[in-house]
Motif scaffolding. Structure first.
Motif, PDB file in Angstrom:
ATOM      1  N   ARG A 104       0.829  -1.215   0.000  1.00  0.00           N
ATOM      2  CA  ARG A 104       0.000   0.000   0.000  1.00  0.00           C
ATOM      3  C   ARG A 104       0.857   1.256   0.000  1.00  0.00           C
ATOM      4  O   ARG A 104       0.548   2.228  -0.698  1.00  0.00           O
ATOM      5  N   LEU A 144      -2.581   3.506  -6.395  1.00  0.00           N
ATOM      6  CA  LEU A 144      -3.508   2.572  -5.764  1.00  0.00           C
ATOM      7  C   LEU A 144      -4.641   3.284  -5.034  1.00  0.00           C
ATOM      8  O   LEU A 144      -5.816   2.874  -5.140  1.00  0.00           O
ATOM      9  N   GLU A 164      -7.810  -2.341  -2.267  1.00  0.00           N
ATOM     10  CA  GLU A 164      -6.346  -2.345  -2.165  1.00  0.00           C
ATOM     11  C   GLU A 164      -5.818  -3.750  -1.863  1.00  0.00           C
ATOM     12  O   GLU A 164      -4.796  -4.177  -2.420  1.00  0.00           O
TER      13      GLU A 164
END
Length: 518
Positions: free
Chosen positions: A139, A146, A194
């Motif tokens: 992440r 993202l 995600e």
């Protein structure tokens, strides 16, 4: 791109066999990599790996993101191996592997399994402590694309799937406070998107590593344009040629030619090249770097669009009333290879240069030492002696194909889509009688024996399949992209299957495309 003679096979991930609707990164992919190794192929070419949408016929060239991965390719077996779901969870969702992909069933299956995996991931923090660390690293490292993709996905879902220009103004215009409030209210949904991308890229990286251990490089495919209704355009509208309402001012396509008197109106928004130049082409550099993280080679679709593009007013129903505009692809490629510390010869790209190509495109390819594409099916109409696709005219700095995803199979070409003149010329060129039974083999030999540094064979041509097995018919809006290998066909390619991979290996050795290691 550095030179060496090698060969590969074109097969999209969706075309692999398997029990969950479409091909994926699981055991079928690993078995196909085993075939490539056994047969002496060192390249596996796939189509774009980005998400697909039913409204666009599940075409991999029309995606809501240039950066996200297609969740349909996530392997249920891989989820089970990670302990995120059980064997019972995945076997309960198995259905027979058919000739055609079932995208709708595959979406339901993956959605259910990924939701269950997300639930287990959150409910058992101690069991997945290491996986959680990897997720948080992913992440952080991929946040530059993202976060916007996850926000876009949930906003689109909450707005009934409507185009982003039809969302409430505070969301379409990306008002900071409104987006922050929405993200706070929908944190779990955003994190789930995600997480899905984390699993996709984790499995893709594992497949790339598996291939590399067998001497096989993944070769990806980069569409030149992005979709208007995409996270890319919504998150960075200034990089695209849009009007004040966010709609494309002009759209992409190609002009009228021999094949189409009205040209092709693709409808993609065009780039604002001057805005891209202002930040050193950061979007393009990020896109290329992101793709090459997992694929050692990339084919750039419609490469000529990096030199000049056909600008069509959005109000025009066809591509007839357009005009050529200059693009800044040369500056972009210079910025990219300077960032990576590469020489021009080391740029790992292949230019799709099919059709009418001008001197500026040839010069750009020459200056960056980029191979172009040569398709043997185009070589035998008219005057073969001067045809640029005929093997005797192919330059070494090329990638030769028997056909591409947009062409018929070799058998289909021979039996129907070729002309009588093409068949006569092909047989004369081959110097032997050509039949339905041997045309694929003859054309494959021709490609492998050519001076082109790269030779690529579609899987359909290796198996001698007919025109019903082609991947795409560009003139038809429906019924494309669904073709799959049958399980028995993949079995027939594996080492020990009646010597078939060994014969291909011998050809790759004979023509200098593979060297055995003692």
């Amino acid at each position: 791109m550095s030179s060496s003679r090698r060969s590969g096979v074109l097969l999209h991930i969706s075309s692999l066999p398997g029990g969950w609707g479409v091909g994926d990164f699981g055991s079928g992919a690993r078995r196909f990599a085993d075939f490539l190794q056994g047969a002496g192929f060192t390249i596996w070419q796939v189509l774009p790996l980005t998400p697909v949408l039913p409204v666009f016929g599940n075409s991999p060239y029309s995606s809501p993101s240039a950066f996200a991965g297609n969740p349909l390719f996530i392997s249920p077996e891989g989820l089970c191996e990670e302990g995120l779901v059980s064997m019972n969870d995945i076997t309960a969702r198995v259905f027979p592997s058919a000739r055609e992909a079932d995208f709708a069933a595959a979406e339901l299956c993956r959605r259910g399994l990924l939701s269950l995996a997300w639930e287990n991931f959150n409910a058992q923090p101690e069991s997945f402590a290491e996986l959680r660390r990897d997720f948080e690293c992913f992440r952080a490292e991929e946040s530059w694309w993202l976060r916007d993709y996850a926000l876009f996905s949930i906003l689109k879902e909450k707005n009934g799937g409507r185009c982003w220009t039809e969302w409430p103004r505070e969301f379409s215009a990306r008002v900071t406070e409104a987006l922050a409030a929405f993200a706070a209210e929908n944190g779990d949904g955003i994190s789930f998107v995600e997480f899905t991308q984390f699993i996709f890229y984790r499995q893709l990286a594992a497949l790339a590593s598996y291939c590399a251990e067998r001497g096989v490089t993944l070769m990806g495919d980069l569409p030149i344009y992005v979709a208007w209704d995409s996270a890319d355009v919504w998150s960075a509208p200034s990089l695209f040629d849009l009007d004040t309402d966010g709609a494309p001012r002009c759209v992409a396509g190609v002009p009228p030619d021999y094949f189409s008197p009205t040209g092709q109106r693709w409808g993609n928004p065009l780039y604002n090249w001057e805005a891209m130049r202002a930040d050193g082409f950061a979007w393009w550099r990020g896109r290329l770097s992101h793709s090459l993280k997992y694929c050692g080679l990339m084919r750039v679709d419609h490469f000529r669009g990096l030199c000049a593009y056909w600008e069509i007013p959005a109000s025009e129903p066809t591509a007839q009333n357009g005009c050529w505009r200059p693009a800044l692809g040369r500056e972009m490629l210079e910025a990219f290879h300077a960032e990576r510390g590469l020489s021009a010869e080391e740029l790992p790209l292949i230019a799709e240069d099919l059709g009418i190509i001008t001197d500026d495109v040839r010069a750009l390819m020459e200056d960056f030492s980029l191979p172009g594409m040569k398709v043997l099916m185009f070589a035998f109409g008219g005057d073969v002696a001067d045809n640029p696709y005929a093997p005797h005219n192919i330059r070494p700095r090329s990638a030769v194909y028997t056909g591409t995803h947009d062409n018929d199979t070799a058998v289909g070409w021979w039996r129907g889509s070729s002309t009588v003149r093409e068949r006569i010329n092909f047989a004369a060129y081959a110097g032997q009688e050509v039949t339905r039974e041997n045309v694929s083999r003859v054309m494959a030999h021709m490609a492998l024996a050519s001076v082109a540094e790269i030779a690529v064979l579609p899987a359909q041509d290796i198996l001698g399949l007919d025109g019903s097995c082609r991947m795409n018919r560009p003139a038809e809006a429906a019924g494309n992209w669904g073709w799959r290998l049958l399980p028995a066909e993949l079995d027939s390619l594996l080492p020990g299957s009646h010597g078939f991979p060994e014969k291909l290996r011998s050809l790759n050795i004979l023509y200098g495309r593979f060297k055995e290691v003692n």
